[in-house]
Structure formats: C-alpha cells, structure tokens
Design a protein around this motif. Sequence first.
Motif, PDB file in Angstrom:
ATOM      1  N   ASP A  44       0.821  -1.219   0.000  1.00  0.00           N
ATOM      2  CA  ASP A  44       0.000   0.000   0.000  1.00  0.00           C
ATOM      3  C   ASP A  44       0.852   1.265   0.000  1.00  0.00           C
ATOM      4  N   ARG A  45       1.899   1.273  -0.789  1.00  0.00           N
ATOM      5  CA  ARG A  45       2.757   2.450  -0.904  1.00  0.00           C
ATOM      6  C   ARG A  45       3.228   2.598  -2.330  1.00  0.00           C
ATOM      7  N   CYS A  46       2.948   3.746  -2.933  1.00  0.00           N
ATOM      8  CA  CYS A  46       3.460   4.030  -4.273  1.00  0.00           C
ATOM      9  C   CYS A  46       4.981   4.020  -4.208  1.00  0.00           C
ATOM     10  N   SER A  47       5.600   3.360  -5.162  1.00  0.00           N
ATOM     11  CA  SER A  47       7.066   3.262  -5.156  1.00  0.00           C
ATOM     12  C   SER A  47       7.739   4.578  -5.518  1.00  0.00           C
ATOM     13  N   HIS A  48       6.983   5.540  -5.953  1.00  0.00           N
ATOM     14  CA  HIS A  48       7.554   6.839  -6.298  1.00  0.00           C
ATOM     15  C   HIS A  48       7.621   7.776  -5.101  1.00  0.00           C
ATOM     16  N   ASP A  49       6.551   7.811  -4.282  1.00  0.00           N
ATOM     17  CA  ASP A  49       6.510   8.837  -3.232  1.00  0.00           C
ATOM     18  C   ASP A  49       5.828   8.384  -1.945  1.00  0.00           C
ATOM     19  N   GLU A  50       5.801   7.079  -1.676  1.00  0.00           N
ATOM     20  CA  GLU A  50       5.283   6.569  -0.397  1.00  0.00           C
ATOM     21  C   GLU A  50       3.850   7.009  -0.093  1.00  0.00           C
ATOM     22  N   ILE A  51       3.021   7.155  -1.111  1.00  0.00           N
ATOM     23  CA  ILE A  51       1.617   7.535  -0.958  1.00  0.00           C
ATOM     24  C   ILE A  51       0.772   6.255  -0.920  1.00  0.00           C
ATOM     25  N   ALA A  52      -0.266   6.242  -0.089  1.00  0.00           N
ATOM     26  CA  ALA A  52      -1.127   5.063   0.026  1.00  0.00           C
ATOM     27  C   ALA A  52      -1.880   4.818  -1.285  1.00  0.00           C
ATOM     28  N   LEU A  53      -1.615   3.673  -1.910  1.00  0.00           N
ATOM     29  CA  LEU A  53      -2.321   3.318  -3.141  1.00  0.00           C
ATOM     30  C   LEU A  53      -3.793   3.030  -2.886  1.00  0.00           C
ATOM     31  N   SER A  54      -4.125   2.607  -1.679  1.00  0.00           N
ATOM     32  CA  SER A  54      -5.527   2.299  -1.367  1.00  0.00           C
ATOM     33  C   SER A  54      -6.418   3.534  -1.457  1.00  0.00           C
ATOM     34  N   ASP A  55      -5.829   4.723  -1.483  1.00  0.00           N
ATOM     35  CA  ASP A  55      -6.594   5.956  -1.658  1.00  0.00           C
ATOM     36  C   ASP A  55      -6.743   6.326  -3.129  1.00  0.00           C
ATOM     37  N   GLY A  56      -6.166   5.520  -4.023  1.00  0.00           N
ATOM     38  CA  GLY A  56      -6.174   5.827  -5.446  1.00  0.00           C
ATOM     39  C   GLY A  56      -7.399   5.306  -6.168  1.00  0.00           C
ATOM     40  N   ASP A  57      -7.432   5.574  -7.463  1.00  0.00           N
ATOM     41  CA  ASP A  57      -8.541   5.155  -8.315  1.00  0.00           C
ATOM     42  C   ASP A  57      -8.248   3.820  -8.972  1.00  0.00           C
ATOM     43  N   VAL A  58      -9.245   2.941  -8.975  1.00  0.00           N
ATOM     44  CA  VAL A  58      -9.137   1.638  -9.625  1.00  0.00           C
ATOM     45  C   VAL A  58      -9.825   1.750 -10.982  1.00  0.00           C
ATOM     46  N   GLU A  59      -9.086   1.388 -12.026  1.00  0.00           N
ATOM     47  CA  GLU A  59      -9.636   1.375 -13.381  1.00  0.00           C
ATOM     48  C   GLU A  59      -9.215   0.076 -14.036  1.00  0.00           C
ATOM     49  N   GLY A  60     -10.198  -0.736 -14.431  1.00  0.00           N
ATOM     50  CA  GLY A  60      -9.865  -2.030 -15.022  1.00  0.00           C
ATOM     51  C   GLY A  60      -9.067  -2.854 -14.036  1.00  0.00           C
ATOM     52  N   CYS A  61      -7.849  -3.238 -14.422  1.00  0.00           N
ATOM     53  CA  CYS A  61      -6.964  -4.013 -13.543  1.00  0.00           C
ATOM     54  C   CYS A  61      -5.744  -3.184 -13.142  1.00  0.00           C
ATOM     55  N   THR A  62      -5.977  -1.866 -12.926  1.00  0.00           N
ATOM     56  CA  THR A  62      -4.904  -0.969 -12.481  1.00  0.00           C
ATOM     57  C   THR A  62      -5.386  -0.142 -11.307  1.00  0.00           C
ATOM     58  N   ILE A  63      -4.409   0.387 -10.572  1.00  0.00           N
ATOM     59  CA  ILE A  63      -4.707   1.365  -9.526  1.00  0.00           C
ATOM     60  C   ILE A  63      -3.782   2.545  -9.760  1.00  0.00           C
TER      61      ILE A  63
END
Length: 112
Positions: A44-63
């Motif tokens: 649950d951490r973006c590899s670019h800036d340590e941001i929670a991916l669980s707060d992101g948008d899900v589209e198809g099979c991506t977040i």
Amino acid sequence: MPDAYVPVARLSDLAPGEAIDVTLGDLELAVVRDADGGVHALEDRCSHDEIALSDGDVEGCTIECWKHGSQFDLRTGRPLQLPAVLPVRVFPVRVDEGRDEILVDPTAPPTP
C-alpha cells in the motif's frame, strides 16, 4: 507446511472498483477488487513517493496513485505510468465465497 493465508476482509464489503487498506503487523496492504470483480493485494505504498495506493482510483486491472498519477498493474505490481519506475510487491489472494472472506498470504516472497 501450514497454510499462511489469513483473512483480511469480507468480500461483500469490497465493491468492484474499490480499494481498502489493511494492516497485518508491520505490513500495509491495499486490497483491491478490480472492475471485473477479481481481488488483488499489493503493497500500500506508491514506489515513487510513499503515498497510500488504497486511496487511489481503480480502473480495469490498475490502480492509480492520487498524488502524481502513477498507475500500477494489480496482477504484477509493475508501474504502467510515470513517474513511478519501480514495482510494488503483490501478494497471493484467495477468496472463500462460502465464508465471505478475502485471504492473503503475507509470507509470499517478493514478486520479480
């Protein structure tokens, strides 16, 4: 060898296109249900800036990370959109529909 899968959420609580954050000890996971209803678990951490991916948008099979727009493949953890260039770890998932449970193996080795 004992089963390493542990219940992390109820399937009925996770709608298609939704992500939730789950903590297992020191491990923070984004548990995601893709648009087709498939369930995935990743770091649950973006590899670019340590941001929670669980707060992101899900589209198809991506977040997508909400802060800088990096997108990650839910199956592989690989980045599909800059600025992220490093993958995030993904974890094996099992769904027990009879018990309405999502189970994750937090002991799985890192994905390549």
